[in-house]
Design an enzyme around this catalytic site. Structure first.
Site, mmCIF file in Angstrom:
data_model
loop_
_atom_site.group_PDB
_atom_site.id
_atom_site.type_symbol
_atom_site.label_atom_id
_atom_site.label_comp_id
_atom_site.label_asym_id
_atom_site.label_seq_id
_atom_site.Cartn_x
_atom_site.Cartn_y
_atom_site.Cartn_z
ATOM 1 N N GLY A 185 0.781 -1.226 0.000
ATOM 2 C CA GLY A 185 0.000 0.000 0.000
ATOM 3 C C GLY A 185 0.810 1.270 0.000
ATOM 4 N N CYS A 192 -28.448 -7.767 -15.912
ATOM 5 C CA CYS A 192 -27.864 -7.474 -17.225
ATOM 6 C C CYS A 192 -28.883 -7.783 -18.319
ATOM 7 C CB CYS A 192 -26.597 -8.300 -17.435
ATOM 8 S SG CYS A 192 -25.942 -8.194 -19.113
ATOM 9 N N CYS A 221 -27.249 -10.890 -20.552
ATOM 10 C CA CYS A 221 -26.991 -12.230 -20.004
ATOM 11 C C CYS A 221 -27.785 -12.491 -18.727
ATOM 12 C CB CYS A 221 -25.497 -12.438 -19.759
ATOM 13 S SG CYS A 221 -24.861 -11.626 -18.278
ATOM 14 N N CYS A 235 -23.633 -5.860 -18.511
ATOM 15 C CA CYS A 235 -22.385 -6.126 -17.785
ATOM 16 C C CYS A 235 -21.295 -5.202 -18.303
ATOM 17 C CB CYS A 235 -21.918 -7.554 -18.026
ATOM 18 S SG CYS A 235 -22.872 -8.816 -17.200
ATOM 19 N N CYS A 277 -19.771 -11.345 -19.624
ATOM 20 C CA CYS A 277 -21.084 -11.352 -20.243
ATOM 21 C C CYS A 277 -21.110 -12.342 -21.416
ATOM 22 C CB CYS A 277 -21.430 -9.941 -20.722
ATOM 23 S SG CYS A 277 -23.167 -9.692 -21.076
#
Lengths: 288, 200
Positions: A29, A238, A241, A263, A269
């Site tokens: 980090g 979605c 899909c 998506c 997708c």
């Protein structure tokens, strides 16, 4: 490949970036400064990610590049071609087939494995940037782990709007020590960073910073006990899909208020549709 | 600083990487994975350095060290300075505190090296420690970033009080020294973030 070193960068530059990457991994980090090079595309187009990718990439690697989840948008296509040309590596759009994934602003929906590396393009590596403009000050704050300023910002959001008003680039604590920008991924993707089996590398070209999260490292989105972190997504399925657990893009389809939610991860997708999943829009098309 | 003495000639120097681009990349990926997953052992091949440098030690130095990184060598490895100076171009320094990288047979005193500052912990030294064997010998228990759950790690050739010495280094976090342990053609890494306890 004639006229270029493998993966475009010269070996001395790669060594410098590799040293920065190793320190970044050792201090999860923490933003490590590096000598960002001029690349054959402008800052803001993923030069940090490209330099990190160029420094880790080998001949055996299979590269996937996504831009906001999509494999077929300008940034993704041009970076994929760049490495196909300068490194001759194989490329793919399938998350599961890739060994190195460079991404702008998304994490794939498919769970990443421990033999994969994900490289994030980062425009602004400093999470405190909007709260404290001085780099001398923010560096000191990171040194002292003094992140009160960010907690005040989140508190003021709650006082003003009743909720934390950050939907992307939502700040995280890495390994309980460093406040970190997850890059402008939607907060929906933040939980995927926590204890991810894959190594996560971040490159900011213009800002000349590299940072990293080793595998299985705790990544916690900042929140309060009485206002727990909530990832945000459109409350739809979605249209193509039918997925209800994937991050959705809103697409305007006409000038009469027509909307389609699909998506954002195009590979996810497409794979779902290939497996026979159909969304509301697909059913309409089939009926016509 | 010492530079290659032209009078010594290069006839006695064995080659470095045969394919510097691909071999440095492969070695870097091994070191990156080792640093990201403390205790995981990798094998490096393809370089035949002069004794007493081990293949893995030499490969790591060829991969990471250059004219920008002052290198400190302990007494045991100092005789290989001409080889390293020729292949890496690194200035060899005698003051450990000035070193970005160090290579030693056996663990040197960690507090002689630069551990970085709280604002710039990345300036801390990386020490390549040549040990007798990885995967056999006294066992340690590692935990921390990079490890899904605490993992065992065996190494021969570290001092008996290693876990105490490491605790003093780990306590400095985010400052502290990072170690790359090499034995023959094998290597493993211990970043400053890892907690090490004696096991059993």
């Amino acid at each position: 490949m004639i006229g270029y070193n493998f993966a475009y960068l010269d070996e001395q530059t790669k060594r410098m970036i590799r040293r920065a990457l190793l320190k970044a991994v050792a201090i999860p980090g923490h933003q490590v400064p590096f000598g960002s090079r001029e690349m054959p595309l402008p800052y803001g187009w993923g030069t940090g990610g490209i330099q990190v990718t160029a420094s880790v990439l080998g001949q055996q690697d299979v590269l996937k590049v996504i831009d906001q989840g999509a494999d077929d948008t300008t940034n993704a296509v041009s970076i994929r071609r760049f490495f196909a040309r300068t490194a001759g590596v194989r490329t793919t759009t399938h998350t599961a087939d890739a060994t190195v994934i460079q991404t702008r602003h998304r994490i794939p929906e498919t769970k990443l494995r421990d033999d994969q590396i994900i490289v994030y393009q980062v425009p602004q590596p400093e999470p405190l940037f909007r709260l404290e403009p001085s780099r001398v000050e923010t560096r000191r704050m990171h040194g002292l782990a003094d992140y009160g300023l960010m907690h005040v910002k989140l508190y003021e959001d709650i006082a003003r709007y009743g909720q934390i008003s950050i939907s992307y680039d939502y700040p995280v604590m890495v390994n309980g020590r460093y406040l970190m920008s997850p890059s402008p991924i939607p907060s929906f993707d933040n939980p995927k960073m926590d204890r991810m089996p894959a190594l996560q590398l971040f490159g900011a070209g213009r800002e000349k910073r590299i940072y990293a999260i080793p595998p299985w490292t705790e990544v916690r989105s900042l929140d309060f006990e009485d206002h727990p972190f909530r990832p945000i997504n459109a409350p739809h399925a979605c249209g193509l899909c039918g997925a209800t657990d994937a991050y959705l893009d809103e697409v305007v389809t006409d000038d009469r208020g027509g909307r389609l939610f699909v998506c954002s991860d195009t590979d996810h997708c497409a794979e779902r549709r290939a497996a026979g999943h159909v969304g509301a829009e697909g059913m309409k098309e089939a009926a016509e | 600083m010492s530079t290659l003495n032209p009078a010594a000639g290069s006839a006695g120097l064995s080659p470095g990487f045969a394919d510097p681009v691909a071999q440095a990349q492969a070695c870097f990926r091994a070191v990156l994975d080792a640093m990201a997953r403390p205790g995981r052992v990798h094998t490096i091949t393809g370089v035949a350095p002069p004794a007493p440098l081990d293949a893995a030690t030499a490969a790591v130095l060829l991969t990471l060290v250059d004219h920008e990184t002052p290198l400190w060598l302990d007494a045991a490895l100092r005789e290989t300075a001409p080889w390293l100076a020729f292949h890496c171009g690194a200035p060899v320094v005698t003051d450990p505190r000035a070193a970005a990288f160090a290579a030693a047979r056996g663990l040197p005193d960690l507090d002689r090296f630069d551990a970085g500052t709280h604002e710039m912990p990345e300036t801390a030294a990386t020490i390549v420690v040549q040990v007798q064997a990885l995967g056999v010998g006294p066992r340690f228990r590692l935990s921390g970033p990079g490890l899904r759950e605490p993992a065992g790690f065996a190494v021969t050739g570290l001092p008996a009080d290693f876990s105490a010495r490491w605790a003093a280094n780990h306590r400095l976090f985010p400052c502290g020294i990072d170690l790359i342990l090499c034995a023959g053609d094998r290597l493993a890494a211990l970043p400053r973030s890892v907690t090490i306890e004696e096991d059993g």
